[in-house]
Design a protein around this motif. Sequence first.
Motif, PDB file in Angstrom:
ATOM      1  N   HIS A   4       5.824  -7.204  26.967  1.00 47.19           N
ATOM      2  CA  HIS A   4       5.850  -8.486  27.672  1.00 47.19           C
ATOM      3  C   HIS A   4       4.433  -9.052  27.734  1.00 47.19           C
ATOM      4  O   HIS A   4       3.503  -8.329  28.092  1.00 47.19           O
ATOM      5  CB  HIS A   4       6.365  -8.305  29.103  1.00 47.19           C
ATOM      6  CG  HIS A   4       7.753  -7.776  29.182  1.00 47.19           C
ATOM      7  ND1 HIS A   4       8.867  -8.565  29.124  1.00 47.19           N
ATOM      8  CD2 HIS A   4       8.213  -6.503  29.322  1.00 47.19           C
ATOM      9  CE1 HIS A   4       9.954  -7.827  29.232  1.00 47.19           C
ATOM     10  NE2 HIS A   4       9.579  -6.562  29.346  1.00 47.19           N
ATOM     11  N   ARG A  47       6.626 -15.030  29.669  1.00 43.16           N
ATOM     12  CA  ARG A  47       7.116 -16.046  28.735  1.00 43.16           C
ATOM     13  C   ARG A  47       7.352 -15.493  27.334  1.00 43.16           C
ATOM     14  O   ARG A  47       8.032 -16.123  26.536  1.00 43.16           O
ATOM     15  CB  ARG A  47       6.155 -17.229  28.702  1.00 43.16           C
ATOM     16  CG  ARG A  47       6.149 -18.003  30.031  1.00 43.16           C
ATOM     17  CD  ARG A  47       5.238 -19.209  30.003  1.00 43.16           C
ATOM     18  NE  ARG A  47       3.829 -18.888  29.880  1.00 43.16           N
ATOM     19  CZ  ARG A  47       3.009 -18.642  30.905  1.00 43.16           C
ATOM     20  NH1 ARG A  47       3.456 -18.676  32.131  1.00 43.16           N
ATOM     21  NH2 ARG A  47       1.746 -18.366  30.692  1.00 43.16           N
ATOM     22  N   GLU A  48       6.800 -14.341  27.032  1.00 44.02           N
ATOM     23  CA  GLU A  48       6.980 -13.726  25.717  1.00 44.02           C
ATOM     24  C   GLU A  48       7.395 -12.267  25.888  1.00 44.02           C
ATOM     25  O   GLU A  48       6.877 -11.576  26.753  1.00 44.02           O
ATOM     26  CB  GLU A  48       5.688 -13.790  24.905  1.00 44.02           C
ATOM     27  CG  GLU A  48       5.185 -15.189  24.631  1.00 44.02           C
ATOM     28  CD  GLU A  48       3.817 -15.193  23.961  1.00 44.02           C
ATOM     29  OE1 GLU A  48       3.373 -14.143  23.450  1.00 44.02           O
ATOM     30  OE2 GLU A  48       3.183 -16.259  23.969  1.00 44.02           O
ATOM     31  N   GLU A  99       8.698  -8.937  23.168  1.00 44.55           N
ATOM     32  CA  GLU A  99       9.048  -8.474  21.818  1.00 44.55           C
ATOM     33  C   GLU A  99       9.566  -7.045  21.897  1.00 44.55           C
ATOM     34  O   GLU A  99       8.903  -6.164  22.450  1.00 44.55           O
ATOM     35  CB  GLU A  99       7.818  -8.521  20.909  1.00 44.55           C
ATOM     36  CG  GLU A  99       8.080  -8.005  19.523  1.00 44.55           C
ATOM     37  CD  GLU A  99       6.830  -7.929  18.646  1.00 44.55           C
ATOM     38  OE1 GLU A  99       6.990  -7.665  17.445  1.00 44.55           O
ATOM     39  OE2 GLU A  99       5.712  -8.106  19.163  1.00 44.55           O
TER      40      GLU A  99
END
Length: 193
Positions: free
Chosen positions: A144, A154-155, A157
């Motif tokens: 994160h 906000r991101e 993976e």
Amino acid sequence: MTAMTTASAWDVLEGVNLPDGYRVEITDGRIIMTPQGENQWEVILSASTQIKKQLSGKGRILSDVMIDFPSTLFGYAPDMAVIAPGAERNSRRRFEWHDVEAVLEVVSPSSENNDYVKKVRAYAECGIPVYVVIDPAEGVSTVHNAPSRTGVYREAERVPFGNDLFLPLGDRTLVLETGDFPVEPPTPGAAAG
């Protein structure tokens, strides 16, 4: 040294002798003690060794060490916390949330809700730049980035074990090899997903 202006969730444990071999955290004002599993320990050992080598004296890594967060309801001792270079302990002899560059948590069945929900929110609200959830049962890590004070990153993976994890820490990036992270065997009788 930064002065603390708020009470710490850890204050309730002042003077309490805690049992060895247990991780102690405070979530929603409740004291939670959990034993560490073998796979969790293997991941922590592998990742912390790799991180320490890459830090080369520019910052430090802690494991299961109390960090002061700006709340009396949450007291976390992350599985692994990367502390910024030059950070100093407060008057309680602990590092504070704003000194943390990254947190890595290894999921166990008893910590799943905390690691995937409550800690995501708490760490994002505190502005922890990188939060990694390592899940041996799924054989995947989630990195994160880009925290928001509204309690979300906000991101995110998802990275399967066997692939490298890239942890951007300001002007440097740490790389963790995950090929030796153990994957937990399925629980007998559990449906395959």
